[in-house]
Design a protein around this motif. Structure first.
Motif, short mmCIF file in Angstrom:
data_model
loop_
_atom_site.label_atom_id
_atom_site.label_comp_id
_atom_site.label_asym_id
_atom_site.label_seq_id
_atom_site.Cartn_x
_atom_site.Cartn_y
_atom_site.Cartn_z
N ASN A 216 0.83 -1.22 0.00
CA ASN A 216 0.00 0.00 0.00
C ASN A 216 0.85 1.26 0.00
OD1 ASN A 216 -2.22 -1.66 0.10
ND2 ASN A 216 -2.86 -1.08 2.17
N ALA A 217 1.99 1.19 0.73
CA ALA A 217 2.88 2.35 0.82
C ALA A 217 3.78 2.50 -0.40
CB ALA A 217 3.72 2.26 2.09
N GLY A 218 3.67 1.59 -1.35
CA GLY A 218 4.37 1.74 -2.62
C GLY A 218 5.87 1.52 -2.58
N VAL A 219 6.37 0.62 -1.70
CA VAL A 219 7.80 0.36 -1.70
C VAL A 219 8.21 -0.23 -3.05
CG1 VAL A 219 7.84 -0.03 0.79
CG2 VAL A 219 7.60 -1.97 -0.74
N ALA A 220 9.45 0.04 -3.44
CA ALA A 220 9.92 -0.38 -4.76
C ALA A 220 10.14 -1.88 -4.84
CB ALA A 220 11.22 0.35 -5.09
N ALA B 50 2.82 6.86 2.98
CA ALA B 50 2.11 6.44 4.18
C ALA B 50 1.01 7.43 4.52
CB ALA B 50 3.09 6.31 5.35
N ARG B 51 1.32 8.71 4.37
CA ARG B 51 0.32 9.75 4.64
C ARG B 51 -0.86 9.61 3.67
NH1 ARG B 51 1.26 14.81 7.38
NH2 ARG B 51 -0.33 16.36 6.86
N ASP B 52 -0.55 9.26 2.43
CA ASP B 52 -1.61 9.09 1.43
C ASP B 52 -2.46 7.86 1.73
OD1 ASP B 52 -2.86 9.75 -1.23
OD2 ASP B 52 -2.11 7.72 -1.67
N VAL B 53 -1.84 6.80 2.22
CA VAL B 53 -2.59 5.59 2.58
C VAL B 53 -3.60 5.92 3.68
CG1 VAL B 53 -2.42 3.29 3.61
CG2 VAL B 53 -0.77 3.99 1.88
N ALA B 54 -3.17 6.67 4.69
CA ALA B 54 -4.08 7.07 5.76
C ALA B 54 -5.22 7.92 5.21
CB ALA B 54 -3.32 7.83 6.84
#
Length: 410
Positions: A205-209, A249-253
Motif C-alpha cells: 500500500n505504501a508503494g515500496v519499490a 504512508a500519509r496518502d494511505v491514511a
C-alpha cells in the motif's frame, strides 16, 4: 436483585449502528477463546478492578456483560458500580442467549483483527510464498530479506533463519534500511497469518519499490514444513524511511478516511466527555519512555492493530494516534479506519512538555487462566498448529455469515 438486561438483538443493533458499547466476556481468557461474539472483549471478572479504568475510560458508557452460566454477572455489576460505572447491564440469556438468537460465535483471541486480516488477503490477493519456497531461496542465497513483524520477545524465542526483527508498525519506517536494494525481495513473516498479511499489504500500500510477499502461515507453516528455526536472535531493523515512503504512508491514511488534527483540535476531542477517546502512542517502548505526550498510552502500532479488542474494548469509540515521525501512526491508523474505527492522527505536539517514563503495563493473568496460543513457544503440537490455520482460513466465510463487521479494504 435481578440486574438490568439488554437483549442480544439490541446489542447487535448498537454494534451495527456503531454506537458506543463495551460487550464484555467475564470468563477467563481460556474460556473466552472457546467462543464469543465477534466484537466481545475479554475482561475476566477477577480482573475488573485491575483493568476497567484503563480500558474503559468513560464511566457512563454503555457496558454489557455476560458469562456462560457461571454466575459471574451479579458480582461484576457490583464491582463496576463500586468503580463508578453507571450504565452496566447484563446480556439477556448470556452467551447461550446470543447463540440462541442465531448469532455467530468466534473462537480464539483477537478474533476480529484476525478475521479482518483474512478479509484483506481475500480482497487484495496479498502475495505469499510457502515455507518450502522460502527455504529454497535461503539455501540458494537469493537476494531476499526476511522481516519478522512480531514483538521482539516473540522473535527472540524463535525466528526464521537470517530474519530481522521489524515489528509490524515499524515496517514502512524501517524497510528502506533493511532492504535498500530495490531488487531485494522482502519476505514478511509472523507467527501465523494476520500480522504477515497486514505487514505485507502495508508495504505494498505504501508503494515500496521492492517485491513484497508474506511467508505463508508464518512460523507455524515453517514448523509444519519441518524447517529449522533459530533461537535467541537479536537482529533489529534500523530506521530508514525515504521521504517518498513517508508521503505514501500519509496518502494511505488519507485514502482510508483517517482525519488529521493539531494539538488544539486534539484537546477539543478530549474535552467531548460524551464520547470515549482512546489515545495511543504507537512508537516503540524506548522512544515512549524517553518522552511522550501526556495522556497517551503506549501501544506499538503493529500490536495495536492485532490486539485492538484488548486495547480498545469500547466499540464505536474514537481513536487518536501519535508518532513524532508520522509514518507509524499513518499506517496504523489506515488499518484501524478500515476496521471501522473513527480514527484521528495528531500532527505535531512533540515540541511542548513531554512526560518521561516507561509504559504502564497491565499485569498478565494467571497462566492457568490464560489461553495458550497455538503459535506460542516451541512445544506446541503440530495438530494444534494445523487446526489453528484451518480456523483462520475459515474466517472470511464466518464474517459473511455474521454480517456485522462493517470492514472495508482500500
Amino acid at each position: 436483585m435481578t440486574p438490568p438486561t439488554v437483549t442480544p438483538s439490541q446489542v447487535r443493533t448498537a454494534l451495527l449502528l456503531r454506537d458506543e458499547i463495551a460487550l464484555l466476556d467475564l470468563r477467563h481468557e481460556a474460556a473466552f477463546a472457546a467462543g464469543h461474539p465477534l466484537f466481545a472483549a475479554n475482561m475476566a471478572a477477577g480482573r475488573i478492578a485491575l483493568e476497567a479504568e484503563t480500558r474503559l475510560p468513560r464511566k457512563d458508557l454503555p457496558i454489557v456483560i455476560y458469562d456462560a452460566g457461571e454466575g459471574l454477572v451479579p458480582q461484576a455489576i457490583d464491582q463496576f458500580k463500586t468503580l463508578g460505572y453507571t450504565n452496566v447491564r447484563a446480556l439477556e440469556g448470556g452467551l447461550q442467549g446470543w447463540q440462541a438468537a442465531g448469532y455467530e460465535l468466534f473462537q480464539d483471541v483477537n478474533s476480529y483483527a484476525k478475521a479482518f486480516g483474512e478479509l484483506v488477503e481475500h480482497r487484495r490477493h496479498t502475495p505469499s510464498l510457502a515455507a518450502e519456497e522460502v527455504a529454497s531461496l535461503i539455501a540458494r542465497k537469493a537476494n531476499i530479506r526476511i522481516l519478522d513483524v512480531r514483538r521482539f520477545d516473540e522473535y527472540a524465542t524463535m525466528n526464521i533463519p537470517g530474519s530481522i526483527s521489524v515489528p509490524g508498525g515499524e515496517l514502512v519506517l524501517r524497510a528502506g534500511e533493511a532492504a535498500p536494494d530495490p531488487e531485494t525481495t522482502i519476505i514478511v513473516n509472523c507467527a501465523g497469518r494476520t500480522r504477515s498479511i497486514i505487514g505485507t499489504q502495508s508495504l505494498i500500500n505504501a508503494g515500496v519499490a521492492n517485491k513484497v510477499v508474506a511467508l505463508r502461515n508464518g512460523t507455524i507453516g515453517w514448523t509444519l514444513a519441518k524447517q529449522d528455526l533459530e533461537h535467541g536472535s537479536g537482529r533489529r531493523g534500523a530506521i530508514g524511511a525515504s521521504e517518498n515512503a513517508k508521503a505514501n504512508a500519509r496518502d494511505v491514511a488519507y485514502r482510508a478516511g483517517v482525519r488529521r488534527v493539531g494539538p488544539e483540535e486534539a484537546r477539543a476531542l478530549a474535552a467531548q466527555t460524551n464520547r470515549t477517546l482512546y489515545r495511543f502512542d504507537v512508537r516503540d517502548a524506548e522512544e515512549y519512555a524517553a518522552g511522550h505526550l501526556p495522556g497517551f498510552r503506549h501501544y506499538a502500532g503493529g500490536q495495536l492493530v492485532q490486539e485492538i479488542d484488548m486495547a480498545a474494548p469500547v466499540r464505536g469509540a474514537r481513536i487518536l494516534l501519535s508518532d513524532n515521525l508520522g509514518v507509524r501512526a499513518d499506517m496504523t491508523a489506515s488499518w484501524l479506519a478500515q476496521m471501522g474505527w473513527e480514527t484521528y492522527l495528531l500532527d505535531g505536539g512533540y515540541d511542548g512538555a513531554l512526560e518521561v517514563g516507561p509504559p504502564v503495563v497491565l499485569p498478565k493473568p494467571d497462566p492457568s487462566h490464560r489461553y495458550r496460543r497455538p503459535y506460542e513457544g516451541t512445544d506446541v503440537s503440530t495438530a494444534a498448529m494445523q487446526a489453528y490455520l484451518d480456523w483462520e482460513y475459515g474466517l472470511v466465510d464466518q464474517l459473511r455469515r455474521d454480517a456485522s463487521h462493517g470492514f472495508f479494504v482500500i
